[in-house]
Design a protein around this motif. Sequence first.
Motif, PDB file in Angstrom:
ATOM      1  N   PRO A 299       1.998  -6.806   4.419  1.00  0.00           N
ATOM      2  CA  PRO A 299       2.058  -7.050   5.866  1.00  0.00           C
ATOM      3  C   PRO A 299       1.731  -8.504   6.185  1.00  0.00           C
ATOM      4  N   ALA A 300       2.685  -9.213   6.782  1.00  0.00           N
ATOM      5  CA  ALA A 300       2.529 -10.659   6.973  1.00  0.00           C
ATOM      6  C   ALA A 300       3.012 -11.110   8.343  1.00  0.00           C
ATOM      7  N   ASN A 301       2.967 -10.203   9.312  1.00  0.00           N
ATOM      8  CA  ASN A 301       3.381 -10.539  10.669  1.00  0.00           C
ATOM      9  C   ASN A 301       2.244 -10.415  11.665  1.00  0.00           C
ATOM     10  N   ASN A 302       1.086  -9.990  11.208  1.00  0.00           N
ATOM     11  CA  ASN A 302      -0.072  -9.791  12.070  1.00  0.00           C
ATOM     12  C   ASN A 302      -1.302 -10.138  11.248  1.00  0.00           C
ATOM     13  N   GLY A 303      -1.325 -11.394  10.768  1.00  0.00           N
ATOM     14  CA  GLY A 303      -2.236 -11.743   9.704  1.00  0.00           C
ATOM     15  C   GLY A 303      -1.605 -11.352   8.378  1.00  0.00           C
ATOM     16  N   LEU A 304      -2.305 -11.609   7.307  1.00  0.00           N
ATOM     17  CA  LEU A 304      -1.849 -11.201   5.971  1.00  0.00           C
ATOM     18  C   LEU A 304      -2.767 -10.067   5.521  1.00  0.00           C
ATOM     19  N   LEU A 305      -2.306  -8.844   5.752  1.00  0.00           N
ATOM     20  CA  LEU A 305      -3.138  -7.655   5.562  1.00  0.00           C
ATOM     21  C   LEU A 305      -2.838  -7.034   4.203  1.00  0.00           C
ATOM     22  N   LEU A 306      -3.363  -7.644   3.168  1.00  0.00           N
ATOM     23  CA  LEU A 306      -3.033  -7.222   1.806  1.00  0.00           C
ATOM     24  C   LEU A 306      -3.509  -5.795   1.545  1.00  0.00           C
ATOM     25  N   GLN A 307      -2.592  -4.978   1.038  1.00  0.00           N
ATOM     26  CA  GLN A 307      -2.888  -3.579   0.749  1.00  0.00           C
ATOM     27  C   GLN A 307      -3.207  -3.384  -0.728  1.00  0.00           C
ATOM     28  N   HIS A 308      -4.074  -2.422  -0.986  1.00  0.00           N
ATOM     29  CA  HIS A 308      -4.340  -2.074  -2.380  1.00  0.00           C
ATOM     30  C   HIS A 308      -3.090  -1.439  -2.987  1.00  0.00           C
ATOM     31  N   GLN A 309      -2.782  -1.770  -4.225  1.00  0.00           N
ATOM     32  CA  GLN A 309      -1.628  -1.176  -4.889  1.00  0.00           C
ATOM     33  C   GLN A 309      -1.770   0.345  -4.956  1.00  0.00           C
ATOM     34  N   GLU A 310      -2.992   0.813  -5.085  1.00  0.00           N
ATOM     35  CA  GLU A 310      -3.255   2.254  -5.147  1.00  0.00           C
ATOM     36  C   GLU A 310      -2.776   2.948  -3.874  1.00  0.00           C
ATOM     37  N   PHE A 311      -2.984   2.310  -2.716  1.00  0.00           N
ATOM     38  CA  PHE A 311      -2.543   2.918  -1.463  1.00  0.00           C
ATOM     39  C   PHE A 311      -1.021   2.969  -1.393  1.00  0.00           C
ATOM     40  N   LEU A 312      -0.360   1.904  -1.806  1.00  0.00           N
ATOM     41  CA  LEU A 312       1.102   1.882  -1.793  1.00  0.00           C
ATOM     42  C   LEU A 312       1.675   2.920  -2.754  1.00  0.00           C
ATOM     43  N   GLN A 313       1.031   3.094  -3.910  1.00  0.00           N
ATOM     44  CA  GLN A 313       1.485   4.100  -4.864  1.00  0.00           C
ATOM     45  C   GLN A 313       1.285   5.512  -4.300  1.00  0.00           C
ATOM     46  N   TYR A 314       0.160   5.717  -3.613  1.00  0.00           N
ATOM     47  CA  TYR A 314      -0.096   7.010  -2.967  1.00  0.00           C
ATOM     48  C   TYR A 314       0.967   7.289  -1.905  1.00  0.00           C
ATOM     49  N   LEU A 315       1.338   6.259  -1.178  1.00  0.00           N
ATOM     50  CA  LEU A 315       2.381   6.386  -0.158  1.00  0.00           C
ATOM     51  C   LEU A 315       3.703   6.818  -0.801  1.00  0.00           C
ATOM     52  N   ARG A 316       4.023   6.218  -1.947  1.00  0.00           N
ATOM     53  CA  ARG A 316       5.236   6.599  -2.666  1.00  0.00           C
ATOM     54  C   ARG A 316       5.186   8.085  -3.060  1.00  0.00           C
ATOM     55  N   GLU A 317       4.061   8.526  -3.552  1.00  0.00           N
ATOM     56  CA  GLU A 317       3.927   9.912  -4.010  1.00  0.00           C
ATOM     57  C   GLU A 317       4.018  10.903  -2.860  1.00  0.00           C
ATOM     58  N   VAL A 318       3.387  10.564  -1.730  1.00  0.00           N
ATOM     59  CA  VAL A 318       3.420  11.454  -0.565  1.00  0.00           C
ATOM     60  C   VAL A 318       4.843  11.591  -0.032  1.00  0.00           C
ATOM     61  N   CYS A 319       5.566  10.481   0.018  1.00  0.00           N
ATOM     62  CA  CYS A 319       6.952  10.526   0.495  1.00  0.00           C
ATOM     63  C   CYS A 319       7.824  11.371  -0.428  1.00  0.00           C
ATOM     64  N   THR A 320       7.658  11.196  -1.711  1.00  0.00           N
ATOM     65  CA  THR A 320       8.443  11.968  -2.678  1.00  0.00           C
ATOM     66  C   THR A 320       8.172  13.467  -2.527  1.00  0.00           C
ATOM     67  N   THR A 321       6.904  13.815  -2.405  1.00  0.00           N
ATOM     68  CA  THR A 321       6.509  15.213  -2.280  1.00  0.00           C
ATOM     69  C   THR A 321       7.107  15.860  -1.040  1.00  0.00           C
ATOM     70  N   ASN A 322       7.236  15.072   0.039  1.00  0.00           N
ATOM     71  CA  ASN A 322       7.667  15.626   1.328  1.00  0.00           C
ATOM     72  C   ASN A 322       9.141  15.385   1.646  1.00  0.00           C
ATOM     73  N   GLY A 323       9.890  14.879   0.674  1.00  0.00           N
ATOM     74  CA  GLY A 323      11.311  14.655   0.915  1.00  0.00           C
ATOM     75  C   GLY A 323      11.569  13.599   1.976  1.00  0.00           C
ATOM     76  N   THR A 324      10.641  12.660   2.118  1.00  0.00           N
ATOM     77  CA  THR A 324      10.732  11.579   3.103  1.00  0.00           C
ATOM     78  C   THR A 324      11.098  10.284   2.393  1.00  0.00           C
ATOM     79  N   LEU A 325      11.965   9.498   3.004  1.00  0.00           N
ATOM     80  CA  LEU A 325      12.345   8.229   2.393  1.00  0.00           C
ATOM     81  C   LEU A 325      11.286   7.162   2.665  1.00  0.00           C
ATOM     82  N   LEU A 326      11.002   6.360   1.667  1.00  0.00           N
ATOM     83  CA  LEU A 326      10.068   5.249   1.804  1.00  0.00           C
ATOM     84  C   LEU A 326      10.868   3.958   1.969  1.00  0.00           C
TER      85      LEU A 326
END
Length: 455
Positions: free
Chosen positions: A215-242
Amino acid sequence: MSEIKEISRENSSELYAKAKTYFPGGVNSPVRAFKSVYGTPLFIKKGDGAYLWDADDNQFIDFCGSWGPLILGHNHPAIREKVIEVMQNGMSFGAPTALENELAELILSNNRFIEKIRFVSSGTEAVMSAIRLARGYTKRDKILKFEGCYHGHVDALLVKAGSGLVTFGETSSAGVPKAFADETIVIALNDKEALTKAFGDFKDQIAAVIIEPIPANNGLLLQHQEFLQYLREVCTTNGTLLIFDEVISGFRVSFTGAAGLYNINPDIITYGKIIGGGLPVGAYGASAQIMSNVSPEGPVYQAGTLSGNPVAMAAGIAQLTELLKPGFYEDLNNKTKSFVNDILTFANQRNYPVNISHIGSIFWFAFDTTDTIRKAEDIDPHSMNRFKTMHQHLLNSGVYFGPSGYEVGFISAAHTMAILDTAKQAIFDSLNVVFAPSQPSSEGTALASKDDFRE
Protein backbone atom coordinates in the motif's frame (compact mmCIF):
# COMPACT_ATOMS: atom_id res chain seq x y z
CA MET A 1 22.95 25.66 9.04
CA SER A 2 22.82 28.67 6.73
CA GLU A 3 19.57 30.53 6.16
CA ILE A 4 17.69 29.30 3.08
CA LYS A 5 16.36 31.93 0.69
CA GLU A 6 12.78 31.39 -0.46
CA ILE A 7 12.50 30.51 -4.16
CA SER A 8 10.60 32.72 -6.57
CA ARG A 9 7.16 31.48 -7.58
CA GLU A 10 6.13 34.54 -9.56
CA ASN A 11 5.63 32.80 -12.91
CA SER A 12 4.05 29.74 -11.34
CA SER A 13 1.69 31.97 -9.37
CA GLU A 14 0.60 33.80 -12.52
CA LEU A 15 0.04 30.51 -14.33
CA TYR A 16 -1.97 29.18 -11.39
CA ALA A 17 -4.17 32.27 -11.26
CA LYS A 18 -4.94 31.80 -14.94
CA ALA A 19 -5.46 28.03 -14.52
CA LYS A 20 -8.12 28.65 -11.88
CA THR A 21 -10.22 30.32 -14.57
CA TYR A 22 -10.02 27.14 -16.70
CA PHE A 23 -10.00 24.15 -14.30
CA PRO A 24 -11.69 23.29 -10.98
CA GLY A 25 -9.21 24.42 -8.35
CA GLY A 26 -6.81 25.35 -11.12
CA VAL A 27 -5.61 21.77 -11.62
CA ASN A 28 -6.46 18.56 -13.47
CA SER A 29 -5.73 16.29 -10.49
CA PRO A 30 -6.45 17.41 -6.90
CA VAL A 31 -3.13 16.94 -5.07
CA ARG A 32 -1.38 19.26 -7.54
CA ALA A 33 -3.17 22.24 -5.97
CA PHE A 34 -0.68 22.22 -3.03
CA LYS A 35 -3.55 22.40 -0.51
CA SER A 36 -1.65 20.24 1.98
CA VAL A 37 1.60 22.23 1.82
CA TYR A 38 2.67 25.87 1.79
CA GLY A 39 2.48 28.20 -1.19
CA THR A 40 1.03 28.00 -4.66
CA PRO A 41 1.65 25.05 -7.01
CA LEU A 42 4.83 24.90 -9.03
CA PHE A 43 4.27 24.71 -12.78
CA ILE A 44 6.91 22.45 -14.27
CA LYS A 45 8.68 23.40 -17.46
CA LYS A 46 11.28 20.68 -17.93
CA GLY A 47 12.61 17.43 -16.55
CA ASP A 48 15.91 15.72 -17.23
CA GLY A 49 17.51 12.84 -15.35
CA ALA A 50 16.93 13.33 -11.64
CA TYR A 51 16.01 17.01 -12.01
CA LEU A 52 12.98 19.23 -12.58
CA TRP A 53 12.82 22.90 -13.57
CA ASP A 54 9.76 25.05 -12.89
CA ALA A 55 8.37 28.06 -14.72
CA ASP A 56 10.60 30.36 -12.64
CA ASP A 57 13.71 28.35 -13.64
CA ASN A 58 14.18 26.90 -10.17
CA GLN A 59 15.97 23.54 -10.33
CA PHE A 60 15.02 20.63 -8.06
CA ILE A 61 16.21 17.12 -7.33
CA ASP A 62 12.98 15.24 -7.97
CA PHE A 63 11.69 12.46 -5.73
CA CYS A 64 8.17 12.44 -7.18
CA GLY A 65 9.02 11.07 -10.62
CA SER A 66 5.56 11.83 -12.00
CA TRP A 67 4.24 9.78 -9.04
CA GLY A 68 6.27 6.70 -9.85
CA PRO A 69 6.49 5.84 -13.56
CA LEU A 70 9.84 7.52 -14.20
CA ILE A 71 12.00 4.75 -12.77
CA LEU A 72 14.75 5.69 -15.25
CA GLY A 73 14.44 9.42 -14.54
CA HIS A 74 13.11 12.22 -16.71
CA ASN A 75 13.55 12.33 -20.47
CA HIS A 76 15.54 9.10 -20.72
CA PRO A 77 17.19 8.98 -24.15
CA ALA A 78 16.18 5.37 -24.92
CA ILE A 79 12.51 6.18 -24.30
CA ARG A 80 12.62 9.54 -26.07
CA GLU A 81 14.27 8.09 -29.18
CA LYS A 82 11.90 5.11 -29.37
CA VAL A 83 8.86 7.40 -29.04
CA ILE A 84 10.11 9.78 -31.72
CA GLU A 85 10.81 6.85 -34.06
CA VAL A 86 7.30 5.44 -33.65
CA MET A 87 5.59 8.84 -33.89
CA GLN A 88 6.93 9.28 -37.40
CA ASN A 89 4.38 6.68 -38.50
CA GLY A 90 1.39 8.17 -36.67
CA MET A 91 0.18 8.45 -33.10
CA SER A 92 -3.12 6.56 -32.92
CA PHE A 93 -4.96 4.11 -35.15
CA GLY A 94 -7.65 2.46 -33.04
CA ALA A 95 -6.39 -0.79 -34.53
CA PRO A 96 -3.83 -3.45 -33.52
CA THR A 97 -0.12 -2.82 -34.00
CA ALA A 98 2.92 -5.04 -33.64
CA LEU A 99 4.05 -2.84 -30.74
CA GLU A 100 1.26 -4.26 -28.56
CA ASN A 101 2.58 -7.76 -29.19
CA GLU A 102 6.12 -6.69 -28.46
CA LEU A 103 5.31 -5.08 -25.10
CA ALA A 104 3.03 -7.97 -24.10
CA GLU A 105 5.77 -10.48 -24.89
CA LEU A 106 8.28 -8.49 -22.82
CA ILE A 107 5.94 -8.63 -19.85
CA LEU A 108 4.51 -12.14 -20.15
CA SER A 109 7.79 -13.88 -20.93
CA ASN A 110 9.31 -12.41 -17.77
CA ASN A 111 6.33 -12.70 -15.43
CA ARG A 112 5.13 -16.13 -14.34
CA PHE A 113 2.12 -14.72 -12.50
CA ILE A 114 0.01 -13.88 -15.57
CA GLU A 115 -0.61 -15.66 -18.88
CA LYS A 116 -2.61 -13.07 -20.79
CA ILE A 117 -2.88 -9.30 -20.53
CA ARG A 118 -5.14 -6.49 -21.72
CA PHE A 119 -3.79 -2.93 -22.15
CA VAL A 120 -5.91 0.06 -21.13
CA SER A 121 -5.14 3.75 -20.65
CA SER A 122 -4.85 4.25 -16.87
CA GLY A 123 -4.50 2.47 -13.56
CA THR A 124 -8.07 3.41 -12.67
CA GLU A 125 -9.31 1.82 -15.88
CA ALA A 126 -7.27 -1.31 -15.18
CA VAL A 127 -8.81 -1.69 -11.72
CA MET A 128 -12.33 -0.98 -12.98
CA SER A 129 -11.89 -3.69 -15.62
CA ALA A 130 -10.42 -6.17 -13.15
CA ILE A 131 -13.37 -5.72 -10.78
CA ARG A 132 -15.84 -6.27 -13.62
CA LEU A 133 -13.92 -9.37 -14.72
CA ALA A 134 -13.93 -10.79 -11.18
CA ARG A 135 -17.67 -10.27 -10.87
CA GLY A 136 -18.33 -11.77 -14.29
CA TYR A 137 -16.10 -14.78 -13.60
CA THR A 138 -17.45 -15.60 -10.11
CA LYS A 139 -21.04 -14.43 -10.72
CA ARG A 140 -20.92 -12.64 -7.38
CA ASP A 141 -21.31 -8.92 -6.64
CA LYS A 142 -19.53 -7.91 -3.46
CA ILE A 143 -15.96 -6.63 -3.32
CA LEU A 144 -13.76 -6.50 -0.23
CA LYS A 145 -11.14 -3.76 0.05
CA PHE A 146 -8.88 -2.41 2.78
CA GLU A 147 -8.92 0.97 4.46
CA GLY A 148 -5.80 2.85 3.35
CA CYS A 149 -5.56 1.24 -0.08
CA TYR A 150 -6.41 3.45 -3.04
CA HIS A 151 -7.50 1.93 -6.34
CA GLY A 152 -8.20 4.96 -8.48
CA HIS A 153 -11.47 6.84 -8.71
CA VAL A 154 -13.68 3.81 -9.41
CA ASP A 155 -17.12 4.41 -7.89
CA ALA A 156 -17.33 1.09 -6.03
CA LEU A 157 -13.86 1.55 -4.53
CA LEU A 158 -13.92 5.25 -3.74
CA VAL A 159 -15.17 4.40 -0.28
CA LYS A 160 -13.90 4.54 3.26
CA ALA A 161 -14.58 2.40 6.29
CA GLY A 162 -17.43 3.04 8.65
CA SER A 163 -17.27 2.10 12.33
CA GLY A 164 -16.87 -1.49 13.44
CA LEU A 165 -14.68 -4.46 12.65
CA VAL A 166 -16.27 -5.13 9.27
CA THR A 167 -18.35 -2.48 7.55
CA PHE A 168 -19.92 -1.66 4.25
CA GLY A 169 -18.11 1.16 2.57
CA GLU A 170 -19.25 4.72 3.09
CA THR A 171 -18.91 6.97 0.06
CA SER A 172 -15.89 9.26 0.26
CA SER A 173 -16.86 11.33 -2.76
CA ALA A 174 -20.02 13.13 -3.77
CA GLY A 175 -21.60 11.49 -6.77
CA VAL A 176 -20.96 7.90 -5.66
CA PRO A 177 -24.37 6.24 -5.15
CA LYS A 178 -24.90 4.55 -1.81
CA ALA A 179 -25.98 1.43 -3.68
CA PHE A 180 -22.49 1.18 -5.21
CA ALA A 181 -20.80 1.59 -1.85
CA ASP A 182 -23.11 -1.02 -0.34
CA GLU A 183 -21.53 -3.65 -2.57
CA THR A 184 -18.10 -2.89 -1.08
CA ILE A 185 -16.93 -4.29 2.26
CA VAL A 186 -14.13 -2.37 3.98
CA ILE A 187 -11.81 -3.70 6.69
CA ALA A 188 -8.51 -2.64 8.23
CA LEU A 189 -5.21 -3.80 6.81
CA ASN A 190 -3.15 -6.44 8.59
CA ASP A 191 -6.19 -7.75 10.50
CA LYS A 192 -6.78 -11.50 10.20
CA GLU A 193 -9.74 -11.43 12.58
CA ALA A 194 -11.61 -8.88 10.47
CA LEU A 195 -10.85 -10.80 7.30
CA THR A 196 -12.12 -14.07 8.74
CA LYS A 197 -15.28 -12.38 10.05
CA ALA A 198 -15.98 -10.74 6.67
CA PHE A 199 -15.95 -14.09 4.90
CA GLY A 200 -18.15 -15.53 7.62
CA ASP A 201 -20.66 -12.70 7.37
CA PHE A 202 -20.78 -12.69 3.57
CA LYS A 203 -20.19 -16.34 2.71
CA ASP A 204 -20.38 -17.08 -1.03
CA GLN A 205 -21.05 -13.41 -1.83
CA ILE A 206 -17.56 -11.94 -2.27
CA ALA A 207 -16.38 -11.88 -5.87
CA ALA A 208 -12.95 -10.47 -5.17
CA VAL A 209 -10.64 -9.09 -2.55
CA ILE A 210 -8.56 -6.21 -3.86
CA ILE A 211 -5.44 -4.97 -2.12
CA GLU A 212 -2.34 -2.99 -2.83
CA PRO A 213 0.12 -5.67 -1.68
CA ILE A 214 2.45 -2.75 -1.01
CA PRO A 215 0.00 0.00 0.00
CA ALA A 216 1.64 3.21 -1.22
CA ASN A 217 -1.16 5.72 -1.72
CA ASN A 218 -1.86 6.59 1.91
CA GLY A 219 1.60 6.43 3.36
CA LEU A 220 3.69 3.31 2.82
CA LEU A 221 1.80 0.74 4.87
CA LEU A 222 4.04 -2.29 4.57
CA GLN A 223 2.20 -5.55 5.20
CA HIS A 224 3.63 -8.69 6.71
CA GLN A 225 4.11 -11.41 4.09
CA GLU A 226 2.27 -13.76 6.46
CA PHE A 227 -0.87 -11.61 6.22
CA LEU A 228 -0.75 -11.53 2.42
CA GLN A 229 -0.27 -15.31 2.32
CA TYR A 230 -3.23 -15.74 4.69
CA LEU A 231 -5.28 -13.54 2.37
CA ARG A 232 -4.35 -15.81 -0.55
CA GLU A 233 -5.44 -18.90 1.39
CA VAL A 234 -8.75 -17.40 2.52
CA CYS A 235 -9.63 -16.37 -1.03
CA THR A 236 -8.79 -19.81 -2.39
CA THR A 237 -10.88 -21.52 0.28
CA ASN A 238 -13.90 -19.31 -0.46
CA GLY A 239 -13.76 -19.33 -4.25
CA THR A 240 -12.99 -15.59 -4.24
CA LEU A 241 -10.55 -14.00 -6.64
CA LEU A 242 -7.56 -12.16 -5.19
CA ILE A 243 -6.65 -8.97 -7.06
CA PHE A 244 -3.25 -7.37 -6.51
CA ASP A 245 -3.36 -3.70 -7.43
CA GLU A 246 0.24 -3.21 -8.55
CA VAL A 247 -0.22 0.09 -10.35
CA ILE A 248 2.58 1.49 -8.15
CA SER A 249 4.52 -1.59 -7.04
CA GLY A 250 4.47 -3.40 -10.39
CA PHE A 251 7.88 -3.21 -12.08
CA ARG A 252 8.99 -0.87 -9.26
CA VAL A 253 10.07 -3.22 -6.46
CA SER A 254 11.01 -5.92 -8.96
CA PHE A 255 10.10 -6.75 -12.55
CA THR A 256 7.37 -9.06 -11.25
CA GLY A 257 6.30 -6.56 -8.59
CA ALA A 258 5.07 -7.52 -5.15
CA ALA A 259 3.77 -10.86 -6.44
CA GLY A 260 7.33 -11.84 -7.27
CA LEU A 261 8.83 -10.21 -4.19
CA TYR A 262 6.51 -12.11 -1.84
CA ASN A 263 6.09 -15.17 -4.11
CA ILE A 264 2.31 -14.99 -3.86
CA ASN A 265 0.19 -15.69 -6.93
CA PRO A 266 -2.93 -13.49 -7.12
CA ASP A 267 -5.73 -14.29 -9.54
CA ILE A 268 -5.69 -10.90 -11.30
CA ILE A 269 -3.01 -8.19 -11.30
CA THR A 270 -3.46 -4.58 -12.34
CA TYR A 271 -0.56 -2.47 -13.62
CA GLY A 272 0.08 1.09 -14.70
CA LYS A 273 2.69 3.82 -14.22
CA ILE A 274 5.97 2.21 -15.24
CA ILE A 275 4.73 0.23 -18.25
CA GLY A 276 3.95 3.52 -20.00
CA GLY A 277 7.41 5.01 -19.58
CA GLY A 278 5.76 8.30 -18.62
CA LEU A 279 2.82 8.09 -21.03
CA PRO A 280 -0.77 7.19 -20.03
CA VAL A 281 -1.21 3.43 -19.79
CA GLY A 282 -2.61 0.65 -17.64
CA ALA A 283 -3.07 -3.10 -17.91
CA TYR A 284 -4.66 -6.04 -16.18
CA GLY A 285 -3.62 -9.66 -16.48
CA ALA A 286 -4.49 -13.11 -15.19
CA SER A 287 -4.47 -16.75 -16.18
CA ALA A 288 -5.58 -17.63 -19.70
CA GLN A 289 -8.69 -19.23 -18.19
CA ILE A 290 -9.80 -16.07 -16.37
CA MET A 291 -8.87 -13.75 -19.25
CA SER A 292 -10.90 -15.88 -21.65
CA ASN A 293 -13.96 -14.25 -20.08
CA VAL A 294 -13.02 -10.84 -21.52
CA SER A 295 -14.77 -9.69 -24.70
CA PRO A 296 -14.61 -10.57 -27.58
CA GLU A 297 -13.66 -14.03 -26.31
CA GLY A 298 -16.06 -13.96 -23.37
CA PRO A 299 -19.07 -12.10 -21.92
CA VAL A 300 -17.24 -9.45 -19.82
CA TYR A 301 -17.19 -6.29 -21.90
CA GLN A 302 -14.28 -3.85 -21.85
CA ALA A 303 -12.99 -1.59 -24.62
CA GLY A 304 -10.93 1.53 -25.25
CA THR A 305 -10.14 3.62 -28.32
CA LEU A 306 -6.63 4.41 -27.09
CA SER A 307 -5.93 1.01 -25.52
CA GLY A 308 -2.58 -0.21 -26.82
CA ASN A 309 -1.75 3.25 -28.17
CA PRO A 310 1.43 2.82 -30.26
CA VAL A 311 3.30 5.75 -28.69
CA ALA A 312 2.62 4.49 -25.16
CA MET A 313 3.57 0.95 -26.20
CA ALA A 314 6.84 2.25 -27.64
CA ALA A 315 7.69 4.08 -24.40
CA GLY A 316 6.90 0.96 -22.40
CA ILE A 317 9.04 -1.27 -24.61
CA ALA A 318 12.02 1.06 -24.24
CA GLN A 319 11.65 1.37 -20.48
CA LEU A 320 11.04 -2.29 -19.69
CA THR A 321 14.00 -3.29 -21.85
CA GLU A 322 16.21 -1.19 -19.57
CA LEU A 323 14.69 -2.73 -16.45
CA LEU A 324 15.56 -6.23 -17.64
CA LYS A 325 19.27 -5.48 -17.75
CA PRO A 326 21.25 -7.53 -15.18
CA GLY A 327 21.59 -5.88 -11.78
CA PHE A 328 19.13 -3.04 -12.46
CA TYR A 329 16.91 -3.63 -9.42
CA GLU A 330 19.76 -4.64 -7.13
CA ASP A 331 21.59 -1.37 -7.82
CA LEU A 332 18.46 0.78 -7.48
CA ASN A 333 17.21 -0.90 -4.32
CA ASN A 334 20.63 -0.85 -2.62
CA LYS A 335 20.97 2.85 -3.42
CA THR A 336 17.58 3.52 -1.83
CA LYS A 337 18.39 1.48 1.26
CA SER A 338 21.63 3.40 1.80
CA PHE A 339 19.85 6.75 1.32
CA VAL A 340 17.13 5.90 3.84
CA ASN A 341 19.50 4.39 6.41
CA ASP A 342 21.73 7.49 6.39
CA ILE A 343 18.73 9.74 7.06
CA LEU A 344 17.45 7.46 9.82
CA THR A 345 20.89 7.41 11.43
CA PHE A 346 20.96 11.21 11.41
CA ALA A 347 17.47 11.40 12.94
CA ASN A 348 18.12 8.71 15.55
CA GLN A 349 21.33 10.38 16.74
CA ARG A 350 19.29 13.50 17.51
CA ASN A 351 16.28 11.64 18.93
CA TYR A 352 14.00 13.07 16.26
CA PRO A 353 10.69 11.13 16.25
CA VAL A 354 10.62 10.14 12.61
CA ASN A 355 10.45 6.81 10.79
CA ILE A 356 11.11 6.13 7.12
CA SER A 357 9.43 3.06 5.69
CA HIS A 358 10.96 1.80 2.47
CA ILE A 359 10.79 -1.11 0.08
CA GLY A 360 12.56 -1.39 -3.23
CA SER A 361 13.00 2.19 -4.41
CA ILE A 362 9.92 3.58 -2.58
CA PHE A 363 10.19 5.49 0.70
CA TRP A 364 7.91 7.45 3.05
CA PHE A 365 8.45 9.75 6.03
CA ALA A 366 6.22 9.29 9.09
CA PHE A 367 6.59 11.94 11.78
CA ASP A 368 6.08 11.79 15.55
CA THR A 369 6.68 8.06 15.62
CA THR A 370 9.59 5.67 15.27
CA ASP A 371 7.34 2.66 14.62
CA THR A 372 6.52 1.09 11.27
CA ILE A 373 2.94 2.06 10.42
CA ARG A 374 0.88 -0.72 8.83
CA LYS A 375 -2.67 0.65 9.08
CA ALA A 376 -4.15 3.91 7.82
CA GLU A 377 -5.78 4.55 11.20
CA ASP A 378 -2.36 4.66 12.85
CA ILE A 379 -1.21 7.72 10.86
CA ASP A 380 -1.44 10.77 13.11
CA PRO A 381 -3.07 13.49 10.98
CA HIS A 382 -1.44 16.18 13.16
CA SER A 383 1.97 14.92 12.02
CA MET A 384 1.23 16.22 8.52
CA ASN A 385 2.15 19.68 9.82
CA ARG A 386 5.71 18.39 10.21
CA PHE A 387 5.68 17.43 6.55
CA LYS A 388 4.42 20.88 5.53
CA THR A 389 7.42 22.48 7.20
CA MET A 390 9.79 19.92 5.68
CA HIS A 391 8.30 20.34 2.21
CA GLN A 392 8.66 24.12 2.29
CA HIS A 393 12.28 23.95 3.44
CA LEU A 394 13.17 21.32 0.84
CA LEU A 395 11.65 23.31 -2.03
CA ASN A 396 13.71 26.31 -0.99
CA SER A 397 16.75 24.00 -0.88
CA GLY A 398 16.17 22.59 -4.37
CA VAL A 399 14.55 19.26 -3.47
CA TYR A 400 11.07 18.33 -4.75
CA PHE A 401 8.77 15.95 -2.90
CA GLY A 402 5.16 15.37 -3.91
CA PRO A 403 2.93 17.99 -2.21
CA SER A 404 1.31 15.70 0.37
CA GLY A 405 2.64 13.97 3.45
CA TYR A 406 0.50 10.95 2.61
CA GLU A 407 2.34 10.42 -0.68
CA VAL A 408 5.49 8.31 -1.05
CA GLY A 409 8.80 9.24 -2.64
CA PHE A 410 10.60 7.44 -5.46
CA ILE A 411 14.26 7.04 -6.36
CA SER A 412 15.18 6.50 -9.99
CA ALA A 413 18.19 5.12 -11.81
CA ALA A 414 19.09 8.74 -12.63
CA HIS A 415 19.69 9.54 -8.95
CA THR A 416 23.46 9.12 -8.61
CA MET A 417 25.10 8.77 -5.21
CA ALA A 418 26.40 12.34 -5.55
CA ILE A 419 22.88 13.64 -6.21
CA LEU A 420 21.52 11.66 -3.28
CA ASP A 421 24.28 13.03 -1.02
CA THR A 422 23.21 16.57 -1.93
CA ALA A 423 19.58 15.72 -1.26
CA LYS A 424 20.44 14.07 2.06
CA GLN A 425 22.14 17.22 3.33
CA ALA A 426 19.05 19.24 2.46
CA ILE A 427 16.89 16.66 4.27
CA PHE A 428 19.18 16.78 7.32
CA ASP A 429 18.78 20.55 7.43
CA SER A 430 15.02 20.28 6.98
CA LEU A 431 14.73 17.85 9.90
CA ASN A 432 16.66 20.29 12.07
CA VAL A 433 14.10 22.93 11.15
CA VAL A 434 11.11 20.62 11.64
CA PHE A 435 12.23 19.63 15.14
CA ALA A 436 13.76 22.95 16.20
CA PRO A 437 12.69 24.06 19.70
CA SER A 438 11.14 27.17 18.16
CA GLN A 439 8.82 25.06 16.01
CA PRO A 440 5.44 24.28 17.60
CA SER A 441 4.68 20.65 18.33
CA SER A 442 2.40 19.06 15.77
CA GLU A 443 0.02 18.13 18.59
CA GLY A 444 -2.79 20.61 18.86
CA THR A 445 -1.94 22.55 15.71
CA ALA A 446 -4.34 22.94 12.83
CA LEU A 447 -4.72 19.76 10.83
CA ALA A 448 -3.31 19.61 7.35
CA SER A 449 -6.09 18.65 4.99
CA LYS A 450 -6.22 14.98 4.14
CA ASP A 451 -8.63 15.73 1.31
CA ASP A 452 -7.37 15.68 -2.25
CA PHE A 453 -4.02 14.11 -1.37
CA ARG A 454 -4.00 11.41 -4.04
CA GLU A 455 -2.69 11.96 -7.53
